[in-house]
Design an enzyme around this catalytic site. Structure first.
Site, PDB file in Angstrom:
ATOM      1  N   LYS A  64       3.795 -26.214  32.437  1.00  0.00           N
ATOM      2  CA  LYS A  64       2.846 -25.163  32.043  1.00  0.00           C
ATOM      3  C   LYS A  64       1.418 -25.702  31.928  1.00  0.00           C
ATOM      4  O   LYS A  64       0.486 -25.103  32.457  1.00  0.00           O
ATOM      5  CB  LYS A  64       3.257 -24.537  30.694  1.00  0.00           C
TER       6      LYS A  64
ATOM      7  N   ARG B 295      14.237 -29.820  21.344  1.00  0.00           N
ATOM      8  CA  ARG B 295      13.228 -28.857  21.832  1.00  0.00           C
ATOM      9  C   ARG B 295      13.826 -27.923  22.871  1.00  0.00           C
ATOM     10  O   ARG B 295      13.521 -26.728  22.894  1.00  0.00           O
ATOM     11  CB  ARG B 295      12.029 -29.602  22.401  1.00  0.00           C
TER      12      ARG B 295
ATOM     13  N   ARG C 234       6.300 -17.932  21.624  1.00  0.00           N
ATOM     14  CA  ARG C 234       7.562 -18.673  21.682  1.00  0.00           C
ATOM     15  C   ARG C 234       8.670 -17.964  20.914  1.00  0.00           C
ATOM     16  O   ARG C 234       9.789 -18.470  20.860  1.00  0.00           O
ATOM     17  CB  ARG C 234       7.355 -20.051  21.065  1.00  0.00           C
TER      18      ARG C 234
ATOM     19  N   ARG D 226       2.702 -39.024  23.063  1.00  0.00           N
ATOM     20  CA  ARG D 226       3.305 -37.886  22.361  1.00  0.00           C
ATOM     21  C   ARG D 226       4.638 -38.263  21.745  1.00  0.00           C
ATOM     22  O   ARG D 226       5.612 -38.536  22.451  1.00  0.00           O
ATOM     23  CB  ARG D 226       3.494 -36.728  23.351  1.00  0.00           C
TER      24      ARG D 226
ATOM     25  N   ARG E  88       6.794 -38.522  30.861  1.00  0.00           N
ATOM     26  CA  ARG E  88       5.536 -38.228  30.163  1.00  0.00           C
ATOM     27  C   ARG E  88       5.445 -39.051  28.879  1.00  0.00           C
ATOM     28  O   ARG E  88       4.380 -39.535  28.518  1.00  0.00           O
ATOM     29  CB  ARG E  88       5.462 -36.723  29.852  1.00  0.00           C
TER      30      ARG E  88
HETATM   31  P1  ADP Z   1       6.245 -28.521  25.276  1.00  0.00           P
HETATM   32  O1  ADP Z   1       6.074 -27.266  26.075  1.00  0.00           O
HETATM   33  O2  ADP Z   1       6.382 -29.738  26.099  1.00  0.00           O
HETATM   34  O3  ADP Z   1       7.301 -28.426  24.201  1.00  0.00           O
HETATM   35  P2  ADP Z   1       3.899 -27.938  23.641  1.00  0.00           P
HETATM   36  O4  ADP Z   1       2.705 -28.761  23.610  1.00  0.00           O
HETATM   37  O5  ADP Z   1       3.809 -26.549  24.162  1.00  0.00           O
HETATM   38  O6  ADP Z   1       4.920 -28.803  24.486  1.00  0.00           O
HETATM   39  O7  ADP Z   1       4.545 -27.837  22.176  1.00  0.00           O
HETATM   40  C1  ADP Z   1       4.790 -28.958  21.375  1.00  0.00           C
HETATM   41  C2  ADP Z   1       5.311 -28.519  20.005  1.00  0.00           C
HETATM   42  O8  ADP Z   1       4.299 -27.753  19.331  1.00  0.00           O
HETATM   43  C3  ADP Z   1       6.541 -27.616  19.997  1.00  0.00           C
HETATM   44  O9  ADP Z   1       7.747 -28.353  20.082  1.00  0.00           O
HETATM   45  C4  ADP Z   1       6.382 -26.907  18.640  1.00  0.00           C
HETATM   46  O10 ADP Z   1       6.768 -27.744  17.571  1.00  0.00           O
HETATM   47  C5  ADP Z   1       4.883 -26.728  18.528  1.00  0.00           C
HETATM   48  N1  ADP Z   1       4.456 -25.408  19.070  1.00  0.00           N
HETATM   49  C6  ADP Z   1       3.679 -25.210  20.170  1.00  0.00           C
HETATM   50  N2  ADP Z   1       3.491 -23.899  20.396  1.00  0.00           N
HETATM   51  C7  ADP Z   1       4.175 -23.242  19.424  1.00  0.00           C
HETATM   52  C8  ADP Z   1       4.399 -21.872  19.116  1.00  0.00           C
HETATM   53  N3  ADP Z   1       3.881 -20.889  19.868  1.00  0.00           N
HETATM   54  N4  ADP Z   1       5.153 -21.559  18.015  1.00  0.00           N
HETATM   55  C9  ADP Z   1       5.672 -22.518  17.256  1.00  0.00           C
HETATM   56  N5  ADP Z   1       5.516 -23.835  17.487  1.00  0.00           N
HETATM   57  C10 ADP Z   1       4.785 -24.205  18.553  1.00  0.00           C
END
Ligand code: ADP
Length: 190
Positions: free
Chosen positions: A14, A146, A89, A134, A128
């Site tokens: 994404k 996740r 999400r 990260r 990654r």
């Molecule tokens: P990825 O898509 O690789 O999981 P992101 O950077 O989108 O990475 O998200 C990393 C973390 O940030 C998620 O595992 C969650 O803990 C938190 N997070 C991100 N976006 C949301 C959201 N919309 N609602 C709740 N938690 C979120």
């Protein structure tokens, strides 16, 4: 406005694709994960709270995430549109987004969902993790969590947009450019 929800499991690509789309269509990229990470770096109160969830691979509570997202949207004056990356999400977040966008006289144009098989996701995330710092990409059990959270809480959000005829699935396997071209083709039809 052109408002795109870029959707897919962790590691689907994404963020990578969002970077391409913002250039081509002049959109604002809002990644909730990136916003949380910058708050963690800045050691803000929000960052400390988010970290406790992110480190375990859990979702940050909706109330916190929704408020933060809305505050980010209003920072931009007359934008051409947004790419929402990592948001919504949960169905609760999707509802909140719809109500909020309506209050500023706009709406989600389309959800573009990157489709990538699980084995490939784990491979990409571990890779990654080797390159970035990260914490949530370094540990196979956090990655598994996740993906589980995605399947249990997030995957349903696709139906929310499907019911509104706004859902488009995109094959997320192939080169970065091939996938970008697939996205362009769908967006150009909107
Ligand atoms: P990825 O898509 O690789 O999981 P992101 O950077 O989108 O990475 O998200 C990393 C973390 O940030 C998620 O595992 C969650 O803990 C938190 N997070 C991100 N976006 C949301 C959201 N919309 N609602 C709740 N938690 C979120």
């Amino acid at each position: 406005m052109l408002n795109i929800v870029l959707f897919g499991p962790p590691g689907a690509g994404k963020g990578t694709q969002a970077e391409k789309l913002i250039v081509k269509y002049g959109l604002v990229h809002l990644s909730t994960g990136d916003i949380f990470r910058s708050n963690i770096k800045g050691e803000t109160e929000l960052g400390n709270l988010a970290k406790s969830y992110m480190d375990k691979g859990e979702l940050v509570p909706d109330s916190v995430t929704i408020k933060m997202l809305e505050q980010e949207v209003v920072k931009h004056e007359s934008p051409k549109g947004f790419i929402f990356d990592g948001f919504p999400r949960t169905n609760n977040q999707a509802n909140a987004l719809s109500v909020f966008l309506e209050s500023i006289n706009t709406e989600v144009s389309v959800m573009l969902a990157l489709d990538v098989p699980k084995e490939e996701l784990v491979k990409r995330l571990l890779l990654r993790g080797e390159k970035s710092q990260r914490a949530d990409d370094q540990d196979a059990s956090i990655i598994e969590n996740r993906i589980r959270v995605y399947l249990e809480q997030t995957a349903v959000v696709a139906s929310y947009y499907e019911e509104k005829n706004k859902y488009q699935s995109i094959n997320g396997l192939g080169s970065i450019n091939e996938i970008t071209e697939r996205l362009y083709r769908v967006i150009d039809l909107i």
